[in-house]
Every structure is written in C-alpha cells, then in structure tokens.
Design a protein around this motif. Structure first.
Motif, PDB file in Angstrom:
ATOM      1  N   VAL A   1       3.513   1.736   5.644  1.00 27.57           N
ATOM      2  CA  VAL A   1       2.603   1.084   4.682  1.00 27.57           C
ATOM      3  C   VAL A   1       1.375   1.243   4.849  1.00 27.57           C
ATOM      4  CG1 VAL A   1       1.473  -1.323   4.232  1.00 27.57           C
ATOM      5  CG2 VAL A   1       3.938  -1.216   4.063  1.00 27.57           C
TER       6      VAL A   1
ATOM      7  N   PHE B   1       5.874   0.930  -1.943  1.00 31.48           N
ATOM      8  CA  PHE B   1       4.769   0.457  -1.296  1.00 31.48           C
ATOM      9  C   PHE B   1       4.631  -0.905  -1.918  1.00 31.48           C
ATOM     10  CE2 PHE B   1       0.048   0.260  -1.442  1.00 31.48           C
ATOM     11  CZ  PHE B   1      -0.173  -0.017  -0.070  1.00 31.48           C
TER      12      PHE B   1
ATOM     13  N   HIS C   1       4.195   6.034  -4.491  1.00 36.30           N
ATOM     14  CA  HIS C   1       5.092   5.564  -3.792  1.00 36.30           C
ATOM     15  C   HIS C   1       5.554   4.228  -4.138  1.00 36.30           C
ATOM     16  CE1 HIS C   1       3.731   8.762  -0.834  1.00 36.30           C
ATOM     17  NE2 HIS C   1       2.512   8.287  -1.032  1.00 36.30           N
TER      18      HIS C   1
ATOM     19  N   VAL D   1       0.394   4.955   3.389  1.00 35.80           N
ATOM     20  CA  VAL D   1       0.001   4.812   2.378  1.00 35.80           C
ATOM     21  C   VAL D   1      -1.559   4.374   2.348  1.00 35.80           C
ATOM     22  CG1 VAL D   1       0.456   3.948  -0.119  1.00 35.80           C
ATOM     23  CG2 VAL D   1       2.261   4.397   1.648  1.00 35.80           C
TER      24      VAL D   1
END
Length: 242
Positions: free
Chosen positions: A70, A108, A105, A73
């Motif tokens: 996470v 995410f 993504h 990202v």
C-alpha cells in the motif's frame, strides 16, 4: 515494533539478493496480474527464486507485506508543492493521483479504509491533503472541521474508485463491454421507465449528459470542494436552514 521502525536486515551476497523493495515489487506484480489472492510469502519467494524462510528476515507476516505494498502505491502519487496553485488545485491533484494509482493497481482500493495506513508515503499523502484543505478560507485551525472535510474527501475518492473497479471486474467476469451490457439491458430498462412509476429516473436517463469516468470524477470532486468551501465560509458551528 511496527515494520516502519524496524531496520532492514543487512544485505547478503547470494545468487538471489533480497531486500524489502524487491519483495514488495514482486508482490505487486503478482497482485496486478491476479489480485490479492495471488499474494503469499511462498509465492513471492518463488517469484524471486528464493526460499520462503528468507523472506521472514524482511517481513514477519503477510499483513506487513500488504502494508508495504500500500505504501509503495502511495509513493507513486505525486504530492504537489504546498504553494502549487490554490487549495482546490492541490486537493484535485492528490485525488486524481489516487484514482490513477488505484486503476493501475486495482487491489489497492481493496486495502483502503478501516485503520489508517502508517507508512511514510501514506502519511505524506495524508499530510498534503490536510494541508491543502487547511488553506480553504474559513477552515484554518478548526481541527474538527478539518477532520470532517478530510473524511468527506476520502470517502468520495474511495467510493468512486471502488465503483469504477467494481464495474471493471464485472465487465471482465461477464465478458460484456459496457456498451454490450447496455444494449442487453436497455429494452427492459426502457419498459420499466415507460411505466411512469419512476419519473425522476426517467428524466435523468433521458436528459443527463454522458461523461467518461475521469470527467465524472472531476465534476463530482468539484461539487464536493464547493460544498466544503461554502461550509467553511459559513463559519464553525453554523448550519444552513432550509
């Protein structure tokens, strides 16, 4: 001790060198290809041509690995300079960057919400959003109003992202494009709306302009920011009477 405070183990000279960044990037590639269910320490180790036990030197659990993913990202989202444009422009930049990252993504969005993420990139993103909203006229140092504004923006961004990703996944699962689905469902919907039982929906379907998802996202965000501006101008504790 949280992983953010735990130093990375020293590098070792091996045929398959490891570090947290390599591990996270490998896990992200698996998730991008096949979703979060494809991510496990065993599968990541196999992708890196390493034994699973070696990964435990760098991450203790899968949950820690997901936290690192996470934050990676969040690290892809450009944080605008504090003086770059007005407060709305900075919030828009952060919101659009979050949407773009989530569409690259999809997993995410599945990991957002709930407890806040505490990685350095995530905290930096949160600070940039808070600082931008704090610049809204009238909001200033009202911490409670600032928190409500942040929660509202985050709820909007996350809601739209999850809706878009759900549409993508449904299209892949059904193997029907949006246009094909509309063609299949259109006759039924027309009959329902022609019944007169749903006049407001019929009005919207007949007259609302169709916009691409990015434009719709921007329009909704602008409406939200205008609401925050109006609320901040009314001052703390003020409510609008109808």
């Amino acid at each position: 001790m949280l992983i953010w405070e735990r130093p990375e183990p020293p590098a070792r000279s091996t045929p398959s060198p490891l570090d947290r960044e390599r591990i996270v990037r490998a896990a992200m590639r698996l998730a991008d290809a096949d979703g979060l269910e494809a991510v496990s320490l065993r599968k990541v180790a196999a992708a890196l041509d390493a034994g699973p036990m070696r990964l435990y030197r760098y991450v203790d659990t899968k949950e820690e690995l997901l936290d690192l993913m996470v934050d990676a990202v969040y690290g892809e989202i450009r944080v605008p300079e504090p003086t770059a444009g007005d407060w709305r422009a900075r919030v828009r930049s952060l919101a659009r960057g979050t949407r773009d990252a989530a569409l690259r993504h999809e997993w995410f969005a599945d990991l957002l919400g709930g407890r806040p993420h505490l990685g350095p990139a995530a905290i930096g993103h949160l600070e940039a959003t808070a600082a931008a909203l704090r610049s809204a006229p009238g909001l200033g140092d009202d911490a409670s109003a600032l928190m409500r504004s942040m929660e509202t923006v985050n709820a909007y961004v996350l809601g739209v992202i999850r809706h878009e990703i759900a549409d993508r996944r449904a299209e892949r699962a059904s193997r029907l494009t949006e246009q094909q689905w509309q063609a299949a469902a259109g006759p039924y919907l027309n009959r329902v709306l022609a019944s007169g039982a749903y006049p407001t929906l019929a009005h919207i379907v007949a007259n609302a302009a169709q916009r691409d998802p990015a434009a719709a996202f921007d329009t909704g965000l602008d409406m939200l920011l205008e609401g925050i501006a109006a609320a901040s101008r009314s001052g703390p504790g003020t409510t609008t009477q109808n």
